[in-house]
Design a protein around this motif. Structure first.
Motif, PDB file in Angstrom:
ATOM      1  N   THR A   5       0.811  -1.204   0.000  1.00 54.79           N
ATOM      2  CA  THR A   5       0.000   0.000   0.000  1.00 54.79           C
ATOM      3  C   THR A   5       0.848   1.259   0.000  1.00 54.79           C
ATOM      4  O   THR A   5       0.527   2.212  -0.680  1.00 54.79           O
ATOM      5  CB  THR A   5      -0.901   0.048   1.236  1.00 54.79           C
ATOM      6  N   ALA A   6       1.897   1.264   0.782  1.00 58.74           N
ATOM      7  CA  ALA A   6       2.691   2.480   0.889  1.00 58.74           C
ATOM      8  C   ALA A   6       3.497   2.678  -0.382  1.00 58.74           C
ATOM      9  O   ALA A   6       4.232   1.808  -0.806  1.00 58.74           O
ATOM     10  CB  ALA A   6       3.634   2.381   2.084  1.00 58.74           C
ATOM     11  N   SER A   7       3.335   3.841  -0.985  1.00 59.66           N
ATOM     12  CA  SER A   7       4.075   4.109  -2.217  1.00 59.66           C
ATOM     13  C   SER A   7       5.225   5.049  -1.902  1.00 59.66           C
ATOM     14  O   SER A   7       5.042   6.240  -1.806  1.00 59.66           O
ATOM     15  CB  SER A   7       3.161   4.711  -3.280  1.00 59.66           C
ATOM     16  N   GLY A  30       1.859   6.044  -8.160  1.00 59.50           N
ATOM     17  CA  GLY A  30       1.877   5.729  -6.728  1.00 59.50           C
ATOM     18  C   GLY A  30       0.602   6.162  -6.031  1.00 59.50           C
ATOM     19  O   GLY A  30       0.068   5.454  -5.178  1.00 59.50           O
ATOM     20  N   ASP A  34      -2.187   3.751  -4.217  1.00 56.35           N
ATOM     21  CA  ASP A  34      -2.677   3.916  -2.848  1.00 56.35           C
ATOM     22  C   ASP A  34      -4.200   3.944  -2.804  1.00 56.35           C
ATOM     23  O   ASP A  34      -4.824   3.282  -1.973  1.00 56.35           O
ATOM     24  CB  ASP A  34      -2.142   5.217  -2.229  1.00 56.35           C
ATOM     25  N   GLY A  40      -7.079   0.408   0.482  1.00 58.04           N
ATOM     26  CA  GLY A  40      -7.209   1.849   0.280  1.00 58.04           C
ATOM     27  C   GLY A  40      -8.584   2.211  -0.237  1.00 58.04           C
ATOM     28  O   GLY A  40      -9.244   3.123   0.278  1.00 58.04           O
ATOM     29  N   SER A  71      -0.989   1.003   7.906  1.00 59.44           N
ATOM     30  CA  SER A  71      -0.127   1.354   6.777  1.00 59.44           C
ATOM     31  C   SER A  71      -0.919   2.024   5.660  1.00 59.44           C
ATOM     32  O   SER A  71      -0.478   3.014   5.074  1.00 59.44           O
ATOM     33  CB  SER A  71       0.551   0.078   6.255  1.00 59.44           C
ATOM     34  N   THR A  72      -2.091   1.501   5.373  1.00 61.88           N
ATOM     35  CA  THR A  72      -2.959   2.062   4.331  1.00 61.88           C
ATOM     36  C   THR A  72      -3.365   3.482   4.680  1.00 61.88           C
ATOM     37  O   THR A  72      -3.292   4.389   3.840  1.00 61.88           O
ATOM     38  CB  THR A  72      -4.212   1.180   4.146  1.00 61.88           C
ATOM     39  N   GLN A  74      -1.841   5.575   6.635  1.00 61.28           N
ATOM     40  CA  GLN A  74      -0.677   6.454   6.545  1.00 61.28           C
ATOM     41  C   GLN A  74      -0.442   6.888   5.097  1.00 61.28           C
ATOM     42  O   GLN A  74      -0.166   8.064   4.827  1.00 61.28           O
ATOM     43  CB  GLN A  74       0.564   5.762   7.097  1.00 61.28           C
ATOM     44  N   SER A  75      -0.568   5.960   4.165  1.00 66.03           N
ATOM     45  CA  SER A  75      -0.393   6.289   2.742  1.00 66.03           C
ATOM     46  C   SER A  75      -1.466   7.263   2.274  1.00 66.03           C
ATOM     47  O   SER A  75      -1.178   8.226   1.551  1.00 66.03           O
ATOM     48  CB  SER A  75      -0.449   5.021   1.888  1.00 66.03           C
ATOM     49  N   ARG A  78      -0.759  10.652   3.685  1.00 63.21           N
ATOM     50  CA  ARG A  78       0.362  11.257   2.967  1.00 63.21           C
ATOM     51  C   ARG A  78      -0.074  11.831   1.619  1.00 63.21           C
ATOM     52  O   ARG A  78       0.385  12.883   1.199  1.00 63.21           O
ATOM     53  CB  ARG A  78       1.460  10.211   2.757  1.00 63.21           C
ATOM     54  N   ASP A  79      -0.993  11.148   0.962  1.00 60.84           N
ATOM     55  CA  ASP A  79      -1.492  11.602  -0.340  1.00 60.84           C
ATOM     56  C   ASP A  79      -2.509  12.738  -0.214  1.00 60.84           C
ATOM     57  O   ASP A  79      -2.926  13.299  -1.223  1.00 60.84           O
ATOM     58  CB  ASP A  79      -2.145  10.441  -1.095  1.00 60.84           C
TER      59      ASP A  79
END
Length: 133
Positions: A5-7, A30, A34, A40, A71-72, A74-75, A78-79
């Protein structure tokens, strides 16, 4: 098979290029990864219902592990799709909600889910025909 998931930025991604998801050097790949990953997509659409605490979101997205959901999220944060808010309480509570950008993406993904769910009988029929060959 692991769900990535994390790009993380790749050495071959050029953020100065015009967006073109078909180019391996485009950063949009990326972001698309995500948003459309298994977890996601489900997390974004689940958050259309409103703010959710981590545990409620995990219950809503049946089958996701705590680690993978973390983790998902967080990605997605971030996006710029998700906001994480830590509430002062004992014990501390964390709530997740969509940003305006995240709501726009989630609305479109929700349409895809509606399409897939509505056409599931056609998919099953195609699978049966394929498997029979």
């Amino acid at each position: 098979m692991a769900d990535m998931t994390a790009s993380a930025p790749s050495d071959d991604v050029d953020p100065t290029l015009e967006p073109d998801v078909f180019s391996r050097a485009c950063a949009s790949r990326g972001v698309l990864q995500d948003a459309t990953s298994r977890w996601g997509l489900l997390a974004l659409v689940a958050l259309r219902e409103g703010e959710l605490r981590f545990s409620a979101l995990r219950r809503r997205v049946d089958g996701v592990s705590e680690r993978m959901l973390s983790s998902t999220l967080q990605s997605l944060e971030r996006d710029g799709f998700v906001v994480r808010e830590v509430l002062q309480a004992i014990p501390p509570r964390v709530e997740y909600s969509l940003t305006e950008l995240g709501a726009d993406v989630a609305e479109r993904l929700d349409g895809l889910i509606d399409l897939v769910e509505g056409r599931l009988p056609d998919v099953e029929k195609a699978r049966e025909a394929y498997d029979a060959r």
